[in-house]
Scaffold this active site. Structure first.
Site, mmCIF file in Angstrom:
data_model
loop_
_atom_site.group_PDB
_atom_site.id
_atom_site.type_symbol
_atom_site.label_atom_id
_atom_site.label_comp_id
_atom_site.label_asym_id
_atom_site.label_seq_id
_atom_site.Cartn_x
_atom_site.Cartn_y
_atom_site.Cartn_z
ATOM 1 N N GLY A 70 0.781 -1.240 0.000
ATOM 2 C CA GLY A 70 0.000 0.000 0.000
ATOM 3 C C GLY A 70 0.804 1.277 0.000
ATOM 4 N N GLY A 71 2.122 1.192 -0.248
ATOM 5 C CA GLY A 71 2.940 2.389 -0.217
ATOM 6 C C GLY A 71 3.463 2.845 -1.556
ATOM 7 N N ASN A 88 -3.007 -6.682 -2.807
ATOM 8 C CA ASN A 88 -2.681 -5.972 -4.039
ATOM 9 C C ASN A 88 -1.254 -6.238 -4.504
ATOM 10 O OD1 ASN A 88 -2.223 -3.336 -5.807
ATOM 11 N ND2 ASN A 88 -0.896 -3.115 -4.012
ATOM 12 N N TYR A 142 3.563 -15.673 -13.511
ATOM 13 C CA TYR A 142 2.635 -14.611 -13.111
ATOM 14 C C TYR A 142 1.211 -14.914 -13.562
ATOM 15 C CZ TYR A 142 0.600 -9.887 -12.891
ATOM 16 O OH TYR A 142 -0.209 -8.802 -12.623
#
Length: 256
Positions: free
Chosen positions: A20-21, A95, A160
């Protein structure tokens, strides 16, 4: 960030975001804070400058917990710490991901394990860490970020795409298991979102033009497009949505 919608029920909610950064994750932190939520996030890199930026903007601090999501013990410890500071987690947003390009030939067993640890394993163990308290409370929202890359059958990063297909499948299983206790689990599959990382590494003029040709909507995606969709999935506005994979890609792939 431009606030395009207000979800009143998110005010005061305890939200935990992986990664989240930076990138989309930073936009998510900003977006949830704008709704009045109490946000905690984990990230490997120092995010104190971003925390200061959010504090100045919103008048309160997000809780930054430094760590690597592939370290399961550390990941789950930060979730427990966030719950202690902000109350039991109401919304989990997984995320963080690594879409490093790689060929079939160069993948080793260790590389495979590393990529799946980031792109799948951490998603499960984050959900595991919040599930019991959500079940006991009778509510909660888990949002797992997938990608349209596996739906398109893209080449160039098989580990991925494998992980993202698995995220969608796992999300449906979690929804089935946790649904009787009022916990909702959905996946969100973005298209090509033009973060700074994408612009720096892979967004050539030719590639951008080719991708825009695939889209029905002829405008490139930006992080705010993903923030708005995530807020909707976190909110009671989507209270009867679970086990779904919501695509936000400008119309590249179709579902249903």
């Amino acid at each position: 960030m431009t606030k395009t919608a207000t979800f009143h029920d998110l005010e005061g909610k305890s939200v935990y975001i992986t990664g989240g950064g930076s990138g989309i994750g930073a936009a998510l932190t900003d977006g949830f804070m704008a709704q009045g939520a109490k946000v905690a996030f984990i990230g490997r890199s120092d995010a104190n400058a971003f925390v200061q930026e959010m504090t100045l903007k919103h008048g309160r601090k997000p809780l930054f917990l430094q760590g690597d999501i592939t370290d399961t013990a550390r990941l789950q410890a930060t979730i427990a710490q966030a719950a202690k500071m902000h109350g039991d987690i109401d919304v989990l947003v997984s995320n963080a991901a690594n879409d490093k390009r790689h060929t079939i030939a160069e993948v080793t067993p260790d590389m495979w394990d590393d990529l799946l640890a980031i792109n799948l394993k951490a998603y499960f163990f984050a959900a595991q860490a919040v599930a019991a308290k959500m079940q006991k409370r009778g509510s909660g929202a888990i949002i797992n970020f997938s990608s349209i890359s596996y739906m398109m059958g893209n080449g160039g990063y098989p580990a991925y795409t494998a992980a993202n297909g698995a995220i969608t499948a796992m999300t449906r299983s979690l929804a089935r298991e946790l649904g009787p206790d009022g916990v909702r689990c959905n996946a969100l599959a973005p298209g090509w979102v033009l973060t700074q990382k994408q612009l720096d590494k892979w967004a050539t003029p030719e590639g951008l033009a080719a991708h825009l040709e695939r889209q029905c909507l002829k405008t490139h995606l930006v992080p705010q497009d993903i923030v708005d969709a995530t807020l909707f999935l976190a909110s009671d506005a989507s209270r009867m949505m679970t086990g779904q994979c919501m695509v936000v890609d400008g119309g590249v792939v179709t579902t249903g």
